[in-house]
Write a protein that holds these residues in place. Structure first.
Motif, PDB file in Angstrom:
ATOM      1  N   GLN A 162       2.505  47.487  68.473  1.00  0.00           N
ATOM      2  CA  GLN A 162       1.302  46.943  67.844  1.00  0.00           C
ATOM      3  C   GLN A 162       0.592  47.975  66.960  1.00  0.00           C
ATOM      4  N   GLN A 163       0.872  49.266  67.167  1.00  0.00           N
ATOM      5  CA  GLN A 163       0.224  50.314  66.368  1.00  0.00           C
ATOM      6  C   GLN A 163       0.983  50.628  65.089  1.00  0.00           C
ATOM      7  N   ILE A 164       2.152  50.056  64.925  1.00  0.00           N
ATOM      8  CA  ILE A 164       3.011  50.370  63.788  1.00  0.00           C
ATOM      9  C   ILE A 164       2.748  49.410  62.638  1.00  0.00           C
ATOM     10  N   VAL A 165       2.674  49.967  61.439  1.00  0.00           N
ATOM     11  CA  VAL A 165       2.548  49.169  60.213  1.00  0.00           C
ATOM     12  C   VAL A 165       3.730  49.513  59.330  1.00  0.00           C
ATOM     13  N   VAL A 166       4.498  48.516  58.929  1.00  0.00           N
ATOM     14  CA  VAL A 166       5.640  48.690  58.040  1.00  0.00           C
ATOM     15  C   VAL A 166       5.185  48.426  56.612  1.00  0.00           C
ATOM     16  N   GLY A 167       5.640  49.257  55.672  1.00  0.00           N
ATOM     17  CA  GLY A 167       5.245  49.078  54.279  1.00  0.00           C
ATOM     18  C   GLY A 167       6.307  49.583  53.332  1.00  0.00           C
ATOM     19  N   ALA A 168       6.194  49.188  52.075  1.00  0.00           N
ATOM     20  CA  ALA A 168       7.182  49.531  51.052  1.00  0.00           C
ATOM     21  C   ALA A 168       6.903  50.916  50.484  1.00  0.00           C
ATOM     22  N   GLY A 169       7.170  51.932  51.286  1.00  0.00           N
ATOM     23  CA  GLY A 169       7.034  53.307  50.818  1.00  0.00           C
ATOM     24  C   GLY A 169       5.768  53.978  51.304  1.00  0.00           C
ATOM     25  N   ILE A 170       5.844  55.309  51.377  1.00  0.00           N
ATOM     26  CA  ILE A 170       4.712  56.104  51.828  1.00  0.00           C
ATOM     27  C   ILE A 170       3.516  55.930  50.898  1.00  0.00           C
ATOM     28  N   GLU A 171       3.782  55.793  49.590  1.00  0.00           N
ATOM     29  CA  GLU A 171       2.671  55.666  48.646  1.00  0.00           C
ATOM     30  C   GLU A 171       1.814  54.447  48.949  1.00  0.00           C
ATOM     31  N   TYR A 172       2.454  53.318  49.245  1.00  0.00           N
ATOM     32  CA  TYR A 172       1.698  52.107  49.580  1.00  0.00           C
ATOM     33  C   TYR A 172       0.865  52.337  50.837  1.00  0.00           C
ATOM     34  N   LEU A 173       1.460  52.941  51.849  1.00  0.00           N
ATOM     35  CA  LEU A 173       0.736  53.163  53.100  1.00  0.00           C
ATOM     36  C   LEU A 173      -0.422  54.124  52.908  1.00  0.00           C
ATOM     37  N   LEU A 174      -0.231  55.150  52.077  1.00  0.00           N
ATOM     38  CA  LEU A 174      -1.335  56.069  51.787  1.00  0.00           C
ATOM     39  C   LEU A 174      -2.479  55.336  51.092  1.00  0.00           C
ATOM     40  N   GLY A 175      -2.138  54.368  50.238  1.00  0.00           N
ATOM     41  CA  GLY A 175      -3.177  53.577  49.597  1.00  0.00           C
ATOM     42  C   GLY A 175      -3.992  52.779  50.613  1.00  0.00           C
ATOM     43  N   CYS A 176      -3.320  52.244  51.622  1.00  0.00           N
ATOM     44  CA  CYS A 176      -4.034  51.533  52.686  1.00  0.00           C
ATOM     45  C   CYS A 176      -4.948  52.476  53.451  1.00  0.00           C
TER      46      CYS A 176
END
Length: 465
Positions: free
Chosen positions: A168-182
């Motif tokens: 539940q703590q994991i977020v999947v995203g299209a690349g580190i850049e997208y996740l850093l934006g979040c």
């Protein structure tokens, strides 16, 4: 020459972009004319090639310039046609384009992989079965990523990286850049300490999303907790398992000091980028900072499958501490996940079936053999060479005194068809701290049969020329 002020809060790449944009809009740079080459501009302005490249990419994104393959950047003709009524007269002398770059034969950059190592047969079989047997995957999935994948990632991170988390703590995203934006949204108004030298794209992503960045110099053990305290930052982005690009591994005492910095004041967080810890050839990597801090600790753990599988797969993930999870779910509730469900489910089945761990074991053997062969060839061909951080990651530092200096080494290698980058390019500030005569040599995309030829080409560029 454009006047840049390193003392201003505005980053140098933004200053350069703004100055060039003004020149293009005013007609000082005519439509269709070439902008100076990135290295030429960097030398003229006394900045890194990364700074120039970022400015040029921003011009291209706005439609003021266009990138032409093997030729460089040019003032956009279409823009000039729309705005030539306000352009000032220019000399009628024709622009002299830069000569075309030599053909690339060998890629020693750090962003590529050997695509021959991709497990195409098993990956393709799993994906084909999913495509025909699970048409429901054409529907939108869970916002944080499909649960099946998050379960497998949690198991893997626990077993191999000591990460303590639930799916539940994991977020999947299209690349580190997208996740850093979040993350930048969650930390709006914050100040992030970023390693110097370091990965310029990280700073650009954070700044583009409203996070002010301050650069903190690393030492032989990585980022200093004292320097971090003095920076005034409340966020800290770092690569403790294998610092990019120097290869430094942060020892346990320093890790404890960094965690103590985060725990000393509410609102402080560490962004731990564990981008290639799978590839360590002498010992197992130290447990992650997240694992040391625990699931409620002030660490956001980020990792990617770009190195272990392929950059084009575009699957990365982050582990959020519980203190951030509720707000993330509230603020991003309407967002769709940015990774396709077939890719997610393929990776989930690939991991659940044991294919991923076997693939990594094979990759480690291949890359270890390649590293040893490449290092031996370089030592034979380049007398006096020093290779740093060879036993971890997929690149190392190559230092060769007497080869004319870093810039000359990069240019001479390019003339021989070898692409690599100088260490100086990763210094986002205080380039005088950079060790001289040093380049960054990545070998992940290098074919083993090409190693003798690559070493010979570098010897021709740096020793025999």
């Amino acid at each position: 020459m454009i006047e840049l002020n390193p003392e201003e809060k505005t980053p140098l790449y933004e200053q350069l972009y703004a100055a060039l944009a003004d020149e293009i809009r005013s007609g000082q740079r005519a439509p269709g004319t070439a902008l100076p080459g990135r290295r030429t501009m960097a030398a003229q302005q006394g900045v890194s090639v990364n700074t120039v490249d970022t400015a040029y990419q921003m011009l291209a994104a706005e439609g003021l310039a266009e990138a032409r393959a093997r030729s460089g950047f040019y003032v956009q003709k279409t823009y000039g046609m729309l705005h030539n009524r306000t352009a000032r007269p220019r000399s009628q002398e024709p622009a002299v384009p830069e000569p075309p770059s030599p053909a690339l034969r060998y890629d020693l950059s750090t962003g590529s992989v050997d695509t021959d190592l991709f497990p195409a047969r098993s990956w393709g079989r799993i994906q084909k079965e999913l495509l025909y047997q699970h048409p429901e995957l054409l529907q939108r999935g869970e916002m944080q990523g499909d649960e099946a994948l998050r379960v497998e990632i949690a198991r893997y991170l626990s077993a191999y990286r000591g990460v303590e988390c639930t799916p539940q703590q994991i977020v999947v995203g299209a690349g580190i850049e997208y996740l850093l934006g979040c993350l930048a949204h969650l930390f709006a108004g914050g100040i992030a300490a970023v390693e110097n030298p370091g990965y310029s794209r990280t700073r650009a992503v954070l700044q583009n999303n409203g996070i002010r960045c301050t650069l903190v110099d690393i030492d032989q053990d990585g980022l200093s907790a004292q320097a971090l305290e003095e920076s005034g930052a409340n966020l800290c982005y770092l690569t403790p398992s294998h610092h990019f690009p120097t290869g430094v591994t942060m020892p346990a005492p320093r890790r404890a000091q960094i965690l103590a910095w985060a725990a000393a004041r509410p609102g402080r967080y560490i962004l731990e980028d564990d981008y290639d810890s799978e590839f360590r050839f002498d010992t197992r990597p130290l447990p992650s900072l997240q694992g040391m801090a625990g699931p409620d600790g002030p660490v956001v753990y980020l990792t990617t499958f770009s190195k272990s599988l392929a950059p084009g797969i575009r699957i990365a993930c982050m582990v959020l501490p519980r203190s951030l999870l509720t707000r993330y779910r509230r603020d991003f509730a309407v967002y769709a996940n940015t990774v396709g469900r077939f890719e997610q489910q393929t990776l989930a089945a690939f991991m659940a079936g044991g294919y991923f761990t076997r693939h990594l074991a094979r990759m480690r053997l291949v890359y270890k053999r390649r590293m040893e062969s490449f290092a031996a060839a370089l030592r034979r061909e380049l007398p006096g060479v020093t290779l740093g951080s060879v036993h971890s990651g997929l690149h190392f530092l190559l230092t060769l005194p007497g080869a004319g200096g870093e810039s000359a080494m990069v240019e001479a290698a390019a003339q021989e068809g070898v692409r690599l980058r100088g260490l100086h390019e990763y210094y986002l500030a205080r380039p005088e701290l950079c060790r001289p005569d040093t380049v960054v040599a990545g070998y992940s995309a290098l074919k083993e049969e090409d190693i003798p030829a690559v070493a010979a080409a570098l010897a021709q560029a740096w020793v025999h020329s």
